[in-house]
Design an enzyme around this catalytic site. Structure first.
Site, PDB file in Angstrom:
ATOM      1  N   GLY A   1     -15.888  -8.912 -13.779  1.00 29.80           N
ATOM      2  CA  GLY A   1     -15.456  -7.766 -12.978  1.00 29.80           C
ATOM      3  C   GLY A   1     -13.996  -7.814 -12.573  1.00 29.80           C
ATOM      4  CB  CYS A   2     -11.492 -10.439 -12.905  1.00 34.09           C
ATOM      5  SG  CYS A   2      -9.784 -10.861 -12.507  1.00 34.09           S
ATOM      6  N   GLY A   3      -9.855  -7.636 -12.915  1.00 33.24           N
ATOM      7  CA  GLY A   3      -8.863  -6.849 -13.623  1.00 33.24           C
ATOM      8  C   GLY A   3      -8.205  -7.616 -14.758  1.00 33.24           C
ATOM      9  CG  LEU A   4      -6.151 -11.019 -14.224  1.00 28.37           C
ATOM     10  CD1 LEU A   4      -5.847 -12.381 -13.615  1.00 28.37           C
ATOM     11  CD2 LEU A   4      -4.899 -10.425 -14.850  1.00 28.37           C
ATOM     12  CB  ALA A   5     -12.281  -8.866 -17.456  1.00 29.68           C
TER      13      ALA A   5
END
Length: 155
Positions: free
Chosen positions: A33-37
């Site tokens: 769920g991270c923006g860096l995924a």
């Protein structure tokens, strides 16, 4: 030592890091769920490109930053479907605090000059074939930006 760690994969099966003795290893704390995924895609590209040369990416999901709130089975499915991940994924762990997984305690101790706490998802640790932690990369640092270091270790 790195080879002394017993871990559990995302299916709950125990394995030893000694299975990767002689490998160049990139350990990453992950969160779907991270923006860096989107870094999952670069990690997968590196894994596929160099796995035959004894390179492995080991993903360690963590909900430490409230961005991996799924069960391990759902996390694996999301990684496979959304990012094409085939590199090994482990069970969800803590990377900070009193319940920090032993592998992450060790990684942080090996890089104590940088500071102990994992600041965010996608912190990466590069380990040479002898099990020495060579470098810790910040979450925002894209995996392909240090591909040359990986290639040098594979020679």
């Amino acid at each position: 030592m790195l080879k002394d760690f017993d871990l559990k994969d995302a299916d709950g099966q125990t394995y030893q890091l000694s299975d990767y003795e002689g490998y160049v290893i990139l350990i990453v704390n992950t969160a779907t769920g991270c923006g860096l995924a989107p870094q999952f895609e670069e990690l997968e590209d590196l894994y596929r490109k160099y796995k035959e040369q004894k390179f492995v990416v080991l993903g360690f999901p963590s909900n430490q930053f409230k961005q991996e709130e799924t069960e391990d089975e759902d996390m694996v499915r999301a990684c496979q479907v959304n990012f094409g991940v085939s590199f090994p994924l482990n069970e969800s762990i803590a990377v900070n605090g009193p319940n920090t997984a032993p592998i992450f305690k060790w990684l942080k101790e090996e890089q104590s000059g940088i500071g102990q706490a994992i600041k965010w998802n996608f912190t990466k640790f590069l380990i040479d074939r002898e099990g020495t932690v060579l470098e810790r990369f910040a979450p925002q640092r894209k995996p392909t930006s240090f591909e040359d270091q990986i290639v040098a270790l594979l020679k």
